[in-house]
Design a protein around this motif. Structure first.
Motif, PDB file in Angstrom:
ATOM      1  N   TRP A  38      -3.670   1.391 -11.627  1.00 17.89           N
ATOM      2  CA  TRP A  38      -3.218   1.214 -10.253  1.00 17.89           C
ATOM      3  C   TRP A  38      -3.654  -0.121  -9.674  1.00 17.89           C
ATOM      4  N   HIS A  73      -1.076  -2.688  -8.164  1.00 20.00           N
ATOM      5  CA  HIS A  73      -1.135  -2.997  -6.739  1.00 20.00           C
ATOM      6  C   HIS A  73      -1.299  -4.503  -6.509  1.00 20.00           C
ATOM      7  N   GLU A 124       0.840  -1.205   0.000  1.00 21.47           N
ATOM      8  CA  GLU A 124       0.000   0.000   0.000  1.00 21.47           C
ATOM      9  C   GLU A 124       0.875   1.256   0.000  1.00 21.47           C
ATOM     10  N   ASP A 131       2.827   1.536  -3.378  1.00 25.24           N
ATOM     11  CA  ASP A 131       2.018   1.963  -4.522  1.00 25.24           C
ATOM     12  C   ASP A 131       1.341   3.310  -4.324  1.00 25.24           C
TER      13      ASP A 131
END
Length: 146
Positions: free
Chosen positions: A66, A70, A43, A46
């Motif tokens: 994203w 992720h 977390e 990214d």
């Protein structure tokens, strides 16, 4: 007749000013990435990427937003041994319109292997923050060590 092509060729970078904080802020992004990798925190790792990021990893896989990126980083950090990474900025060019192109070298080390890759990262500034919107990495030939 001789033509001076150098006088007609533009540069991509804007002239740096004393108020240009982009290099320091972008360097901080890479420091934050190093810390997030050590913490195995996908977390946090990214958090620097835009929603519409295009990320090409050293093996050539493409993650076009994203959520895909992720998922990739979450699995990689969950399933890999402890790792350390170091980024070296090779070149940083601030571009007009709040953009920057950064060429980096990353060395990734785990207890089992190390590898070096080089990448081109495109940053965009939004709301006084630098975001990564595109990355293309490639492994350095012969750098993998078991």
């Amino acid at each position: 007749m001789t033509v001076d092509i150098h006088g007609q060729r533009p540069t991509a970078a804007t002239a740096a000013t004393d108020q240009d904080s982009a290099p320091a802020e972008i360097a901080r992004v890479f420091s934050d990435l190093e810390a997030a990798l050590v913490a195995r925190d996908a977390e946090a790792f990214d958090s620097v990427f835009t929603d519409d990021v295009v990320f090409i990893n050293p093996a050539g896989a493409i993650y076009s937003n994203w959520d895909q990126l992720h998922a990739y980083h979450s699995a990689a950090l969950r399933n890999s041994p402890d790792a350390e990474s170091h980024y070296t900025i090779l070149a940083l060019r601030s571009l007009a319109g709040g953009h920057a192109i950064v060429n980096v070298e990353q060395t990734l080390r785990t207890p089992d292997f190390s590898v070096t890759n080089r990448g081109t990262w495109v940053f965009t500034e939004r709301d006084d923050r630098w975001w990564v919107c595109s990355v293309h990495n490639t492994n350095v030939a012969g750098s993998a060590r078991a």
